[in-house]
Write a protein that holds these residues in place. Structure first.
Motif, PDB file in Angstrom:
ATOM      1  N   SER A 151      38.071  32.659  39.017  1.00  0.00           N
ATOM      2  CA  SER A 151      37.323  32.989  39.228  1.00  0.00           C
ATOM      3  C   SER A 151      36.918  34.440  38.489  1.00  0.00           C
ATOM      4  CB  SER A 151      38.023  33.583  41.209  1.00  0.00           C
ATOM      5  OG  SER A 151      37.055  31.791  41.962  1.00  0.00           O
ATOM      6  N   VAL A 182      42.601  40.315  46.947  1.00  0.00           N
ATOM      7  CA  VAL A 182      42.366  39.456  46.050  1.00  0.00           C
ATOM      8  C   VAL A 182      41.950  39.300  44.120  1.00  0.00           C
ATOM      9  CG1 VAL A 182      42.135  38.135  48.148  1.00  0.00           C
ATOM     10  CG2 VAL A 182      40.461  39.239  46.792  1.00  0.00           C
ATOM     11  N   ALA A 183      42.445  41.052  43.907  1.00  0.00           N
ATOM     12  CA  ALA A 183      41.516  40.975  42.663  1.00  0.00           C
ATOM     13  C   ALA A 183      42.118  40.386  41.827  1.00  0.00           C
ATOM     14  CB  ALA A 183      41.577  42.227  42.261  1.00  0.00           C
ATOM     15  N   PRO A 184      41.754  39.340  40.348  1.00  0.00           N
ATOM     16  CA  PRO A 184      41.935  38.149  39.883  1.00  0.00           C
ATOM     17  C   PRO A 184      43.012  39.549  38.754  1.00  0.00           C
ATOM     18  CG  PRO A 184      39.915  39.005  38.879  1.00  0.00           C
ATOM     19  CD  PRO A 184      39.666  39.809  39.777  1.00  0.00           C
ATOM     20  N   ILE A 199      39.060  42.978  48.505  1.00  0.00           N
ATOM     21  CA  ILE A 199      39.081  42.604  47.360  1.00  0.00           C
ATOM     22  C   ILE A 199      40.372  42.941  46.260  1.00  0.00           C
ATOM     23  CG2 ILE A 199      37.394  43.992  44.755  1.00  0.00           C
ATOM     24  CD1 ILE A 199      35.234  44.148  46.905  1.00  0.00           C
ATOM     25  N   LEU A 203      35.962  38.874  38.629  1.00  0.00           N
ATOM     26  CA  LEU A 203      36.605  39.637  39.816  1.00  0.00           C
ATOM     27  C   LEU A 203      34.926  40.021  40.186  1.00  0.00           C
ATOM     28  CD1 LEU A 203      36.414  42.112  40.508  1.00  0.00           C
ATOM     29  CD2 LEU A 203      35.927  43.873  38.864  1.00  0.00           C
ATOM     30  N   HIS A 226      33.148  37.240  41.107  1.00  0.00           N
ATOM     31  CA  HIS A 226      33.577  36.030  41.983  1.00  0.00           C
ATOM     32  C   HIS A 226      35.096  37.005  43.776  1.00  0.00           C
ATOM     33  CE1 HIS A 226      31.454  33.377  39.066  1.00  0.00           C
ATOM     34  NE2 HIS A 226      31.136  32.407  40.508  1.00  0.00           N
ATOM     35  N   LYS A 227      34.969  37.385  43.462  1.00  0.00           N
ATOM     36  CA  LYS A 227      36.667  37.814  44.202  1.00  0.00           C
ATOM     37  C   LYS A 227      35.898  38.561  44.834  1.00  0.00           C
ATOM     38  CE  LYS A 227      40.124  35.909  42.737  1.00  0.00           C
ATOM     39  NZ  LYS A 227      40.415  34.417  43.941  1.00  0.00           N
ATOM     40  N   HIS A 269      33.127  37.145  46.941  1.00  0.00           N
ATOM     41  CA  HIS A 269      34.018  35.654  47.906  1.00  0.00           C
ATOM     42  C   HIS A 269      34.146  36.913  49.430  1.00  0.00           C
ATOM     43  CE1 HIS A 269      37.079  33.562  49.383  1.00  0.00           C
ATOM     44  NE2 HIS A 269      37.686  34.745  49.849  1.00  0.00           N
TER      45      HIS A 269
END
Ligand SMILES: NC(=O)C1=CN([C@@H]2O[C@H](COP(=O)(O)OP(=O)(O)OC[C@H]3O[C@@H](n4cnc5c(N)ncnc54)[C@H](O)[C@@H]3O)[C@@H](O)[C@H]2O)C=CC1
Ligand SMILES: O=C(O)/C=C\C(=O)CC(=O)O
Length: 367
Positions: A233, A332-334, A329, A235, A237-238, A241
């Motif tokens: 995943s 959980v950011a990549p 966001i 950014l 998709h995060k 989500h």
């Protein structure tokens, strides 16, 4: 070149009008005696016709997007009580998601028969929502053992939903170009998926019953999901989500709406892959034709042709939701992303996406 790439092992059976025969083949091959079929109410007739000739032990239709935990637990209990040894899910990503939730705790194998372009059938990712928090995880147990693609089954998908769902697939492709585990193999799958999906969606808009366009869309959505499953995943998709899990926004439409803004943020930082993506998104023609050379501009052209979703406000998201969304966001950011990810940039992105703001067309000026 140096990278590690993992491919997921699945059987893919592809063929228009072949779903019934392929399901029977798989039920026999897997030696199943107790089949559970998951299909939501509107797709029940489709599933019933497709399962003709199979002895079904349990039908289940209590399906919802983002797999609410209580529904997962009810389906798990029913499967255990009926001693189910194979799940066949017929429908969109929500039915596949529920099948995966059962597989996660029971290990029961899943045969997926997708009728949208969400792509969950080709990933080992599960998602379950408890209250306002959606949790996802990776577990090979949930990867369907077989995927049966039959374009006849997606012919009834309304054009609007086909566009959103196809753009959900396109989002898998685009995010896979720079997601944490992006590599040359999943980038190749993603670019071919983007080409197939763009061309398929143009065909579906011209003629929703066009079987060839429907086949291209399924082919593209498989490549999209395979690239996403491998790259992980990013950014985009995060963000989706959080918007889906916390604010209960519709999955495909949210992906479709947010995608141009994430691309506009990221494309300038990765010009080489952006120009390859621009070619994939354009109409076929000579490379030196006058189509946009920049991916964000090419996506803008495609969105105009498709009359694609443009405003999160249309799905119930509000300006007052933005601060909570941004906080979630950022949490959980990549670990990496081409464009700058800060409270300011994500606030700007969501503010623009809320009402389909000016910055998207300005950033994506068409030649
Ligand atoms: N784990 C993963 O890798 C992925 C999971 N997902 C999950 O999948 C869910 C969303 O899946 P979607 O397919 O977008 O939505 P969905 O499964 O809820 O379907 C959307 C709508 O389309 C209708 N529909 C489905 N097939 C149809 C057909 N052939 N004709 C007419 N109507 C039809 C359904 O009844 C529903 O109303 C979300 O929960 C999302 O999180 C999505 C992508 C990847
Ligand atoms: O909810 C899930 O099953 C997990 C992942 C996704 O929905 C992927 C996505 O955002 O498309």
């Amino acid at each position: 070149m140096e990278f590690q790439h993992v491919s997921l092992a699945q059987r893919i059976l592809f063929g228009a009008g072949k779903a019934s025969a392929h399901i029977r083949l798989e039920v026999n091959r897997l030696g199943s005696r107790k089949v559970m079929v998951i299909a939501s109410k509107p797709e029940h007739h489709l599933a019933q016709a497709t399962l003709a000739g199979v002895n079904v032990a349990l039908w289940w239709d209590d399906v919802a997007q983002h797999v609410p935990l209580e529904r997962a637990e009810a389906a798990r209990a029913a499967a255990a009580q009926a001693e189910i040894d194979l799940i066949v899910c017929v429908g969109g990503g929500s039915t596949t998601g529920l099948a995966k939730a059962i597989a996660l705790t029971s290990g029961i194998p899943v045969v997926a028969v997708p009728t949208t372009y969400a792509g969950s059938e080709a990933t080992n990712m599960w998602g379950i929502t408890e209250g306002r928090t959606k949790t996802t995880g990776i577990d090979d147990t949930v990867l369907p053992v077989t995927v049966i693609y039959d374009a006849e089954l997606s012919r009834t998908l309304p054009t609007k939903l086909s566009i959103s769902s196809g753009l959900n697939g396109l989002a898998h492709c685009i995010d896979s170009l720079w997601a944490p585990k992006a590599d040359p193999i999943n980038q190749a799958l993603a670019l071919e998926g983007a080409r197939a999906l763009s061309s398929a969606l143009r065909g579906i808009v011209d003629n929703p019953a066009d079987l060839e366009a429907r086949e291209q869309a399924l082919y593209g959505c498989y490549l999209a999901a395979a690239s996403f499953a491998s790259a992980g995943s990013g950014l985009h998709h995060k963000i989706c989500h959080v918007l889906g899990g916390t604010f209960d926004l519709p999955h495909a439409e949210t992906h479709a709406t947010v995608l141009p803004y994430v691309l506009a943020l990221n494309a300038p930082a990765v010009p080489e892959i952006s120009s390859r993506l621009a070619v994939a998104l354009g109409r076929p023609g000579p490379l030196d034709s006058d189509g946009p050379k920049d991916a964000a501009a090419a996506l803008n052209v495609l969105y105009e042709e498709l009359d694609a979703p443009a405003r999160l406000a249309d799905y119930g998201f509000q300006a007052s939701d933005i601060p909570e969304a941004v906080g979630r966001i950022l949490a959980v950011a990549p670990p990496s992303n081409p464009g700058t990810v800060t409270e300011e940039s994500i606030t700007g992105l969501l503010t623009d996406a809320l009402y389909g703001a000016k910055s998207f067309p300005v950033l994506c000026t068409v030649d």
